[in-house]
Design a protein around this motif. Structure first.
Motif, PDB file in Angstrom:
ATOM      1  N   HIS A  13       0.851  -1.193   0.000  1.00 39.02           N
ATOM      2  CA  HIS A  13       0.000   0.000   0.000  1.00 39.02           C
ATOM      3  C   HIS A  13       0.886   1.243   0.000  1.00 39.02           C
ATOM      4  CE1 HIS A  13      -3.382  -2.640   0.935  1.00 39.02           C
ATOM      5  NE2 HIS A  13      -2.623  -3.163   1.872  1.00 39.02           N
ATOM      6  N   ASP A  14       0.425   2.283  -0.635  1.00 36.58           N
ATOM      7  CA  ASP A  14       1.166   3.537  -0.744  1.00 36.58           C
ATOM      8  C   ASP A  14       1.294   4.181   0.649  1.00 36.58           C
ATOM      9  OD1 ASP A  14       2.218   6.008  -1.324  1.00 36.58           O
ATOM     10  OD2 ASP A  14       0.716   6.543  -2.823  1.00 36.58           O
ATOM     11  N   PRO A  15       2.526   4.427   1.116  1.00 35.13           N
ATOM     12  CA  PRO A  15       2.700   4.999   2.453  1.00 35.13           C
ATOM     13  C   PRO A  15       2.618   6.522   2.513  1.00 35.13           C
ATOM     14  CG  PRO A  15       4.828   4.540   1.522  1.00 35.13           C
ATOM     15  CD  PRO A  15       3.806   4.079   0.505  1.00 35.13           C
ATOM     16  N   SER A  16       2.467   7.207   1.383  1.00 37.36           N
ATOM     17  CA  SER A  16       2.602   8.668   1.353  1.00 37.36           C
ATOM     18  C   SER A  16       1.634   9.374   2.299  1.00 37.36           C
ATOM     19  CB  SER A  16       2.418   9.191  -0.077  1.00 37.36           C
ATOM     20  OG  SER A  16       1.137   8.869  -0.577  1.00 37.36           O
ATOM     21  N   LYS A  17       0.369   8.955   2.291  1.00 32.30           N
ATOM     22  CA  LYS A  17      -0.608   9.641   3.137  1.00 32.30           C
ATOM     23  C   LYS A  17      -0.456   9.271   4.603  1.00 32.30           C
ATOM     24  CE  LYS A  17      -4.057  10.197  -0.511  1.00 32.30           C
ATOM     25  NZ  LYS A  17      -5.432   9.850  -0.967  1.00 32.30           N
ATOM     26  N   ALA A  18       0.170   8.135   4.882  1.00 30.90           N
ATOM     27  CA  ALA A  18       0.432   7.759   6.269  1.00 30.90           C
ATOM     28  C   ALA A  18       1.618   8.540   6.826  1.00 30.90           C
ATOM     29  CB  ALA A  18       0.700   6.257   6.374  1.00 30.90           C
ATOM     30  N   ILE A  19       2.541   8.903   5.956  1.00 32.36           N
ATOM     31  CA  ILE A  19       3.707   9.671   6.389  1.00 32.36           C
ATOM     32  C   ILE A  19       3.298  11.116   6.674  1.00 32.36           C
ATOM     33  CG2 ILE A  19       5.954  10.588   5.671  1.00 32.36           C
ATOM     34  CD1 ILE A  19       6.279   7.970   4.016  1.00 32.36           C
ATOM     35  N   VAL A  20       2.550  11.709   5.764  1.00 33.30           N
ATOM     36  CA  VAL A  20       2.085  13.082   5.955  1.00 33.30           C
ATOM     37  C   VAL A  20       0.741  13.005   6.692  1.00 33.30           C
ATOM     38  CG1 VAL A  20       1.583  15.273   4.845  1.00 33.30           C
ATOM     39  CG2 VAL A  20       3.247  13.721   3.817  1.00 33.30           C
TER      40      VAL A  20
END
Length: 202
Positions: A13-20
């Motif tokens: 799963h794409d982690p980008s939104k979990a990081i920001v």
């Protein structure tokens, strides 16, 4: 690990939104020129100026909220409390244009004072906004990202007095809801304070 977003992350799963994260949710209400009402949540939302008070939301694509705000020049950003989280999620439905998400989610509307779009009556706070600019960001290669960023100056602020405590807005009582990554959300249930340091000259 390290990855370049343009080449992929290799994760399930794409982690980008979990990081920001967490990101505040702008629960945006708008009306179009014909008076049709729309309500939708946007997790790409924040404030970037206090004087004047300016907020923005970003739509990944030409969706009704951005389109209606561009047509009429107005929107309302409603605060999502923990008690309203499930109804907020219902308004994320891909309803056809002309179908009011207020009715779909069984939410009462309240009139705004300075702009045409109604606000969510049960929201602990709501920001009446007039559009200052619309941005369509580009990628490094100059192509369109498809995102539409709507910035608006806050011309009116509604606060439910029940959430004021000694002159401060009580975000723990409201349980402000934030968006995380994947299908996850957070709710404010604890705060801590720190003073910004000042440089002391010797």
């Amino acid at each position: 690990m390290f990855y370049e977003p343009s080449k992929g992350h290799g994760l399930p799963h794409d982690p980008s939104k979990a990081i920001v994260a967490p990101r505040p949710i702008g629960w945006i209400s708008t009306v179009d020129r014909e008076g049709r009402i729309n309500l939708a949540p946007y997790s790409f939302f924040n404030a970037f100026s206090t004087r004047p008070f300016i907020v923005w939301f970003s739509s990944e694509g030409e969706k009704d909220s951005a389109t209606f705000a561009e047509e009429t020049g107005e929107f309302v950003a409603n605060l999502v409390s923990s008690e309203l989280a499930e109804k907020m999620n219902r308004t994320a439905v891909d309803a056809p244009r002309g179908i009011s998400e207020f009715g779909y989610a069984d939410l009462a509307m309240a009139p705004s004072r300075l702009v045409a779009p109604p606000r969510v009556a049960a929201a602990p706070a709501a920001l009446e906004c007039r559009v200052t600019e619309i941005l369509r960001p580009k990628a490094l290669d100059g192509t369109s990202t498809g995102a539409v960023v709507v910035a608006g100056e806050v011309v009116g602020v509604h606060i439910d007095d029940a959430f004021l405590n000694d002159g401060r807005f009580d975000i723990v009582k409201a349980g402000n809801v934030g968006r995380l990554g994947y299908m996850d959300y957070s709710s404010v249930n604890e705060i801590f304070s720190m003073r910004r340091p000042r440089w002391e000259k010797e």
